[in-house]
Enzyme design. Structure first.
Site: not given
Ligand SMILES: [Zn+2]
Length: 697
Positions: A309, A311-312, A336
């Site tokens: 994953a 974290e955009n 995230e």
């Molecule tokens: Zn992270």
């Protein structure tokens, strides 16, 4: 994550204060720099000379040619007189067509445009430098100008083109970008450092029926020009600019959250996450203050997504493969969400201090899970991850420089190769130690709220965090906690090896004790099957089961009679569980050369085509006596693997001697020596083995 070679690390620098000077919310830009320039950034020579206010991307996506083409407009302010050259980071996969310069006229009119000369030069194996000669005598300090860079980019490290067969629905192609750590220089020319933040906007044109999403605070589709328009109103570093385009459908799961996914997995995504995300966001706000970013949406990506994953901001990217393992999905999404405060709002100024994002985000994630699911669950998850940290330490040895919280890159080192458990778990232990020093978790929460308030939308170094900590708790400063013998902050940052202390996890004993007990029962030469039979794994949580299997893995090699009994007891049961459980059991099978369960390995590798489930199994197959089997399965499944993953697996097969220049060496005795070292045998300066590491960025 990049597939380029790993770090050459040496002793660490001391954190230098002041790297993260304010980047105004409205302006963003280049802060003051540490005195030592970042060796991973070609544009490092510019930081004191320019401030990036904003940039705009105008791109057309061509799925047939696998190209993005268009232009980028950068709004830049010279901070001092005499700057003649502006250097940006770029990549050999980016073809620059032209660079124009203009000073905006009155009331924002475009102004007269002038063509500039530029040159692209090699910088490192993960990028190039774009040097733009600015018009002599035209620049005035503090007077903004615009650069328009016309370019085409293809399939550099940031851009992942997926043919329709590689998507979940297999009906339309899809493309996504992944900027962390220094990949986005292949997406658009930029100051590719987390120290520089700016706002951005974008216009993206795609064929009909394709939906485009970006990590932006506003997005709209315009029928007039058949284009998607995006704007990010908060300053972000280049690595957090992300795009995905494909057959994506939305479903609302909360007042500020939406899930995006291909239609065939949307129902499952909504069912798994519906109702939870708003609960986690609200808890995080209670702990760390307001969520600044407006929306928190999640897009599920096909198995080719190279990490778990990312974290955009406003739009977490997550791999769809994790959907079948709900406990892992829960942890990954909460992690995230935590980055909304730690990493995205306040960012590490240099990749040499990635723990400032990951260690704090991991601490925040566990504060949220403690509030949502209790201390027992959080302690179990932490024990599982600290086990993995110690496993990595055993592989690397206590003196490996990558185990420092503050590392120092040598020129040419790709920061993407520093994704390891130390930045997460050793960083977490240090933050937990700070919390323990202040003596009250709730007071430490209020410190973290104040830290976010103080540094939001800025990039910081460790000294900023630690100085602020000591000024927030003056009694700790007076008692000289930073110099407490054996626990000096300097040692936390610069010592190799395990964390100086670990938090008390005894609250998790109700869940971890049965795991420990079962492991002990299996440790005997003649396991007590009657006692073992009293443990019902089907009633365990996923984290209990994976902790048990990881600890079994640590005991490899196991006697064949024990393997036979383990298989009788668990093989069918585990086969029906999620992929996180299955892969660990199959690693036990492979590392112990237990042939009766090999068909299960084949079935698993035919089903799972993600990096996180294939690479560890191929590494194990090739490290042992099952090289020929690995080659066979690779040939059967390679058509369904992304070309980047295919190359990685080919490399594993080549390095083990299972394959020679694309040709299987199936007649080689399986015990023949490997022609090149396996990852764990490489020198301390070589790539960091990520075996056993399930990394979310
Ligand atoms: Zn992270």
């Amino acid at each position: 994550m990049s597939e380029l070679p790993g770090p050459a690390l040496c002793c660490c620098r001391k954190a230098l204060p002041g790297a993260g000077q304010p980047s105004e919310v409205t302006g963003g830009g280049a802060p003051e720099r540490p005195s030592r320039p970042d060796v991973d950034v070609a544009s490092a020579s510019n930081f004191r000379s320019f401030r990036l206010l904003h940039f705009h991307l105008d791109l057309r996506l061509d799925f047939g040619l696998k190209e993005m083409s268009g232009w980028q407009v950068l709004e830049v302010v010279p901070l001092e007189a005499g700057a003649h050259t502006l250097v940006l980071d770029t990549h050999p996969s980016v073809l620059i067509h032209a660079v124009d310069y203009a000073v905006p006229g009155p009331r924002g009119s475009p102004g007269r445009s002038v063509s500039l000369t530029y040159r692209v030069e090699p910088f490192s194996e993960f990028g190039s430098s774009l040097s733009i000669s600015l018009p002599q005598g035209a620049l005035r300090p503090r007077r903004p100008f615009r650069l328009t860079v016309r370019y085409t980019t293809t399939d550099g490290p940031a851009i992942w083109w997926l043919d329709a067969e590689l998507t979940c629905g297999q009906t339309r192609p899809l493309v996504f970008t992944q900027g962390h750590s220094v990949c986005n220089r292949s997406f658009f020319p930029c100051f590719d450092t987390p120290a520089v933040k700016s706002t951005y906007s974008a216009t993206v044109r795609v064929p009909e029926g394709v939906t485009v999403l970006m990590s932006a605070s506003h997005s709209v589709y315009s029928d007039t020009d058949h284009a998607f328009h995006f704007s990010m109103e908060f300053p972000v570093p280049a690595y957090l600019v992300a795009l995905v385009a494909g057959d994506l459908q939305p479903a609302d799961i909360g007042p500020r959250s939406r899930v995006w996914a291909e239609p065939c997995i949307l129902t499952s995504a909504v069912k798994t996450l519906g109702g939870s995300v708003e609960h986690w966001l609200s808890l995080a706000e209670t702990l760390f203050g307001p969520y600044f970013w407006g929306r928190y949406d999640i897009v599920f990506l096909p198995p080719s997504f190279p990490i778990v994953a990312m974290e955009n901001p406003c739009l977490t990217f997550i791999i769809s493969s994790i959907l079948e393992s709900p406990e892992f999905l829960l942890i990954d999404v909460i992690h995230e969400i935590a980055h909304g405060w730690f990493g995205n709002a306040v960012t590490n100024a240099s990749w040499e201090e990635m723990w400032l994002s990951e260690g704090l985000a991991t601490y925040a994630q566990r504060r949220i899970t403690t509030e949502a699911y209790g201390e027992v669950f959080t302690c179990l998850e932490t024990v599982f991850r600290l086990d993995a940290l110690h496993r990595q330490l055993r592989l690397l040895g206590d003196n490996h420089p990558v185990s420092k919280l503050q590392v120092k890159f040598e020129p040419g080192v790709n920061p993407s190769s520093l994704m390891n458990l130390f930045t997460y778990e050793k960083g977490y232990c240090f933050v937990s130690y700070l919390s323990q020093l202040c003596g009250d978790t709730k007071r430490f929460d209020s410190f973290l709220r104040a830290y976010i308030e103080q540094f939001r939308f800025r990039s910081v170094v460790a000294e900023d965090l630690l100085s602020f900590f000591l000024s927030f708790f003056p009694h700790l400063k007076e008692s000289c906690v930073a110099q407490r013998e054996g626990m000096e902050f300097e040692r936390w940052l610069n010592d190799c090896g395990p964390p100086l202390s670990e938090p008390d996890l005894s609250a998790g004993a109700v869940l971890t004790k049965p795991v420990q007990h079962l492991c002990e029962l299996w440790g005997d030469k003649a396991p007590d099957l009657e006692a073992i039979g009293t443990f019902d794994l089907s009633s365990w949580s996923t984290f209990q089961t994976v902790l048990f299997l990881d600890r079994l893995l640590d005991r490899t090699p196991l006697p064949q009679e024990v393997m036979t009994q383990l298989s009788r007891c668990y093989s069918s049961l585990l086969d029906g569980m999620n992929a996180e459980v299955q892969i660990r059991w199959l690693q036990v099978v492979v590392r112990n050369g237990f042939y009766p369960d090999l068909p299960r390995v084949r079935t698993f590798l035919h089903k799972h085509t993600s990096r996180m489930y294939t690479v560890p199994l191929y590494e194990d197959l090739c490290a042992g006596v099952m090289k020929c089997f690995a080659v066979e399965v690779f040939y059967q499944t390679q058509g369904r693997l992304h070309p980047n993953l295919r190359r990685t697996l080919q490399q594993i097969l080549l390095q083990s001697g299972a394959m020679s220049n694309g040709t299987p060496t199936a007649l080689l005795p399986s015990s023949s020596p490997s022609p090149v070292p396996t990852p764990t045998e490489q020198s301390p300066a070589g790539p960091v083995p990520l075996r056993d590491v399930n990394v979310s960025a």
